[in-house]
Write an enzyme that holds these catalytic residues in place. Structure first.
Site, short mmCIF file in Angstrom:
data_model
loop_
_atom_site.label_atom_id
_atom_site.label_comp_id
_atom_site.label_asym_id
_atom_site.label_seq_id
_atom_site.Cartn_x
_atom_site.Cartn_y
_atom_site.Cartn_z
N ASP A 16 0.83 -1.20 0.00
CA ASP A 16 0.00 0.00 0.00
C ASP A 16 0.86 1.26 0.00
O ASP A 16 0.51 2.27 -0.61
CB ASP A 16 -0.92 -0.02 1.22
CG ASP A 16 -2.13 0.88 1.06
OD1 ASP A 16 -2.09 1.79 0.22
OD2 ASP A 16 -3.12 0.69 1.78
N HIS A 207 -8.18 -1.88 8.32
CA HIS A 207 -7.16 -1.24 7.49
C HIS A 207 -7.53 0.24 7.46
O HIS A 207 -8.47 0.63 6.77
CB HIS A 207 -7.17 -1.86 6.09
CG HIS A 207 -6.19 -1.27 5.14
ND1 HIS A 207 -5.01 -1.89 4.80
CD2 HIS A 207 -6.22 -0.11 4.42
CE1 HIS A 207 -4.35 -1.14 3.93
NE2 HIS A 207 -5.07 -0.05 3.67
N CYS A 240 -4.75 5.07 -1.85
CA CYS A 240 -5.38 4.35 -2.95
C CYS A 240 -5.29 5.16 -4.24
O CYS A 240 -5.70 6.33 -4.27
CB CYS A 240 -6.85 4.07 -2.62
SG CYS A 240 -7.77 3.29 -3.96
#
Length: 313
Positions: A16, A207, A240
């Site tokens: 990530d 998360h 993201c």
């Protein structure tokens, strides 16, 4: 919450965190960083994602990275997989766990997976079937679980419907992701309470992204509802690529420090984590977001001044 006084932290910066960094990190450098992280004592590390190189160019060397890293006993290696091809690569690379990608809302799913949520789930049974007889365990996820930047709040009924479908496929380990940091402690408690009541045999994890500075408060709220598994990223790296204004994950040093200050054990060496986090902050300064790297630990005391310093003296 009961008598639980221990949590488990999964380190996700190699996946990530790195996916949010625009410049390509050389494969050998990734391997060196990953080896240091793997040897910090995390029970699980999310090492990469097996996505198409055009979707996330930073992950184009996933197979090579998996061939080059250390694999000490007791550390599970997890990777994100979007489809059957990704799972095949994960199996070949001998990861321990493959986490499926899924969005809670149709709008985010269309942007992230080019399909509505339940259309994206349609082939999940093929991945579960493919994993049978291998050493790879398949787990699930729900992105934008506590708020979508396109649709807003996600009702509990939507989560129940998604988890019902996961259960049909035999998937009962689910990561709930606050992808754009829209959660608050009350929404965390409401969603988790509703899901644990409906699916008491599921294993849920959190998360959390720290987009609006709420991540540790949300972690505590999750812990109070019985969550003991949390994702985090050293130096607060992450974000993201398919969500507007998404910032990094809760920093590993922040969540470890916070829980340890509360007497909730992580079984991790905070000083060693801070050392590695500072290295990542030095290498990727514009992507770092960490309170502990700025302010230090509560136990880092200072010499008291001899007397009050007044302006004009």
């Amino acid at each position: 919450m009961g008598d639980i006084k221990e949590v488990r932290i999964t380190e996700v910066s190699p996946r990530d965190g790195f996916q949010s960094i625009s410049q390509f990190i050389p494969t050998e450098e990734k391997i060196k960083i990953l080896n240091r992280i793997i040897n910090l004592g995390f029970p699980q590390v999310e090492v990469t994602s097996f996505v198409h190189p055009k979707a996330v160019p930073q992950m184009k060397d996933a197979d090579e990275v998996l061939r080059g890293i250390d694999r000490p006993e007791g550390v599970l290696l997890r990777a994100l997989v979007p489809n059957l091809r990704g799972l095949d690569r994960a199996i070949e690379a001998k990861v321990d766990k493959a986490k499926l990608m899924l969005s809670a809302t149709d709008a985010h799913s269309l942007h992230n997976a080019n399909a509505k949520t339940f259309d994206a789930m349609r082939d999940f049974h093929l991945l579960v079937d493919r994993s049978q007889g291998t050493t790879v365990h398949v787990s699930g996820s729900i992105s934008v679980a506590f708020g979508c930047p396109y649709e807003g709040d996600v009702p509990i009924d939507r989560h129940i419907e998604i988890c019902d479908r996961y259960e049909q496929y035999g998937i009962t380990e689910i990561s709930l992701a606050d992808t754009t940091g829209m959660a608050n402690p009350e929404s965390i408690k409401r969603i988790i309470h509703g899901l644990k009541e409906k699916f008491p045999h599921f294993k849920f994890s959190l998360h959390l992204h720290n987009t609006r500075g709420m991540a540790f408060a949300n972690a505590v709220a999750g812990y109070q509802e019985g969550i003991v598994d949390f994702d985090s990223a050293l130096a607060g790296l992450g974000g993201c690529p398919y969500a507007p204004n998404a910032s990094g994950n809760i920093a590993t040093e922040d969540i470890v420090h916070g829980f340890e200050e509360m007497g909730i054990h992580t079984n991790l060496d905070l000083d060693a984590i801070i050392t590695e986090a500072r290295t990542l902050e030095t290498n990727f300064p514009s992507y770092s977001n960490s309170f502990i790297l700025k302010a230090g630990k509560c136990s880092d005391l200072h010499i008291a001044p001899g007397k009050q310093q007044k302006l004009g003296d």
